[in-house]
Scaffold this active site. Structure first.
Site, PDB file in Angstrom:
ATOM      1  N   CYS A  50       0.865  -1.179   0.000  1.00  0.00           N
ATOM      2  CA  CYS A  50       0.000   0.000   0.000  1.00  0.00           C
ATOM      3  C   CYS A  50       0.900   1.226   0.000  1.00  0.00           C
ATOM      4  O   CYS A  50       1.983   1.208  -0.579  1.00  0.00           O
ATOM      5  CB  CYS A  50      -0.956  -0.029   1.189  1.00  0.00           C
ATOM      6  SG  CYS A  50      -0.146   0.034   2.792  1.00  0.00           S
ATOM      7  N   ALA A  51       0.510   2.284   0.685  1.00  0.00           N
ATOM      8  CA  ALA A  51       1.269   3.534   0.612  1.00  0.00           C
ATOM      9  C   ALA A  51       2.668   3.409   1.189  1.00  0.00           C
ATOM     10  O   ALA A  51       3.629   3.969   0.661  1.00  0.00           O
ATOM     11  CB  ALA A  51       0.506   4.639   1.346  1.00  0.00           C
TER      12      ALA A  51
END
Length: 477
Positions: free
Chosen positions: A422-423
């Site tokens: 993810c981020a």
């Protein structure tokens, strides 16, 4: 269920990551023409409308992004199925269609159906489309229908599933919508105190990923609050719109970096240089972009009491900003870039006071964190016991070498079932968690490791996680 919700949180990061583009376009447009909102400048109008083309279609982005992220293979056919599902439900339950089905005037249709094009429905469409992909993408039909086998079958089944969902939502949505409105109004009716409650729970839910669900209610047009949309398109109330965003700026730009400084100053002497490299990078990321995970995960599990304190201070910050009607907004997160872009927007109100508030919160964070760390001997960065100490730097910073070492620490091909990101985090499924060499992974200089299930873990890498994941992908081929 916990794993499912975490995957959902990861999937939502893809469409949310598109918002900075809208923020830049609209921010520059409003900067050029802050009073006319584009009416006095062709260039400003062009930029503002270009940004609005993204902001106004967030539900579609959610439908596509969630479908893609939740599909087991992350295939393009899942993404298009999310779009198909969204188009079906929003057409079937549009005000005009409902009026036609009931044989009544459009004006008599329940107001809930006028809000069917929202982030919640986008997420629901994406989830259903992903479920259809996971179930039907490998199905083989008889020869005379072979063309529609496999992945071609997924959009069709998504459309059928959404017809069923639309029939259920025809009765359920007005009830759900009413409950959401009541929830939103119960918080918003509390004014500044409600903003504070929202800020507290927003941070508290970060480890689970459920903060995205809470954000949907207040930031987007699920129940009519639409704090981000109204702030950027100028349709809100000056000094009020933005109250669910403004209080984050003092925390992300000043508070959390100060917490990192406190952790540096309380680290063991021989560890200070190593800790400094980590908190400097994470602190700058928080200040400049508003991405706080590298800093938050550096103490979230090492010292959970500090994280609760962080959530309380975040709620206090939102309460203060809302009480004094200091507002600014963001398209992605409450960092320096969004702060500068939003300063001249019509809805921004005394935004410079958020800097003053941020400086005060920096002092509060620093001394509160330092006091608690020392008083209770919390094992934050650089304070771990000798046999648990984590090397925070690596002798080789190349992504390929870092990925090789992390992959080996995870147990390699024989132990890693799946890996994505993810981020800021690698999200890993393993065959046996006992085969994971956590110390070896920590020695690479990552921000931390989070064990989230009997066969699931997260490796907190930071903003460069994509490049590390890409290198691991090469190793797995």
């Amino acid at each position: 269920m916990k794993k499912y919700l975490q995957r959902l949180g990861r999937s939502l990061m893809l469409p949310v990551a598109v918002l900075p583009a809208a923020a830049i376009l609209m921010g520059i447009g409003y900067w050029i023409d802050p009073s006319g909102w584009g009416s006095d400048s062709v260039l400003a109008a062009f930029l503002i409308k270009a940004g609005a083309s993204i902001i106004d279609h967030i539900p579609i982005l959610f439908a596509v992004g969630v479908a893609f992220g939740m599909a087991k293979d992350k295939d393009g056919s899942a993404a298009i199925s999310g779009l198909v599902a969204f188009l079906v439900v929003t057409t079937m339950l549009s005000t005009n269609t409902v009026a036609l089905l009931l044989g009544i005037d459009v004006e008599s249709v329940d107001a809930a159906f006028g809000k069917i094009d929202n982030a919640f429905i986008g997420i629901l469409s994406g989830l259903i489309a992903a479920a259809m992909y996971n179930r039907f993408s490998q199905v083989k039909l008889p020869d005379f229908l072979a063309f529609f086998s496999g992945k071609r079958l997924v959009p069709i089944m998504s459309a059928v599933a959404m017809l069923v969902a639309s029939a259920l939502l025809f009765y359920i949505w007005p009830i759900v919508f009413g409950a959401l409105v009541s929830f939103g109004e119960s918080i918003s009716a509390l004014g500044a105190f409600g903003a504070g409650l929202y800020g507290f729970f927003n941070r508290l839910l970060i480890p689970t990923g459920l903060h995205h669900a809470l954000n949907t209610v207040f930031w987007f047009d699920t129940v009519g609050i639409n704090d981000i949309g109204k702030f950027w398109d100028g349709s809100g109330v000056k000094g009020v719109t933005g109250m669910y965003q403004a209080g984050f700026f003092p925390i992300m730009m000043f508070g959390l970096p100060a917490a990192g400084l406190a952790m540096y100053h309380t680290a063991k002497t021989k560890r200070k240089k190593q800790v400094a490299s980590l908190v400097l990078a994470a602190g700058f990321t928080s200040f400049f972009t508003g991405v706080t995970e590298p800093l938050e995960f550096s103490f979230m599990f090492l010292a959970p009491v500090l994280y609760v304190v962080h959530a309380i201070l975040t709620g206090l910050s939102l309460f203060i900003a809302a009480a004094f009607h200091w507002t600014a907004g963001f398209g992605f997160s409450a960092g320096f870039v969004d702060y500068i872009l939003s300063m001249r927007l019509p809805m921004a109100n005394v935004p410079l006071m958020l800097v003053v508030q941020g400086l005060v919160f920096a002092v509060v964070y620093y001394f509160v964190f330092r006091f608690l760390i020392v008083k209770f001997d919390m094992k934050t960065l650089g304070r771990e016991d000798e046999d648990e100490e984590v090397a925070t730097t690596s002798s080789d910073t190349s992504f390929a070498k870092l990925a090789t070492e992390i992959y080996a620490g995870l147990g390699g091909a024989s132990n890693v079932s799946s890996i994505n990101y993810c981020a800021t985090r690698l999200r890993v499924e393993v065959e046996d968690i006992k085969n994971v060499d956590q110390q070896r992974i920590k020695n690479t200089g990552v921000y931390g490791i989070n064990i989230v299930g009997p066969n699931s873990l997260q490796v907190i890498v930071g903003a460069n996680v994509q490049f590390v994941a890409d290198e691991i992908g090469k190793l797995r081929k």
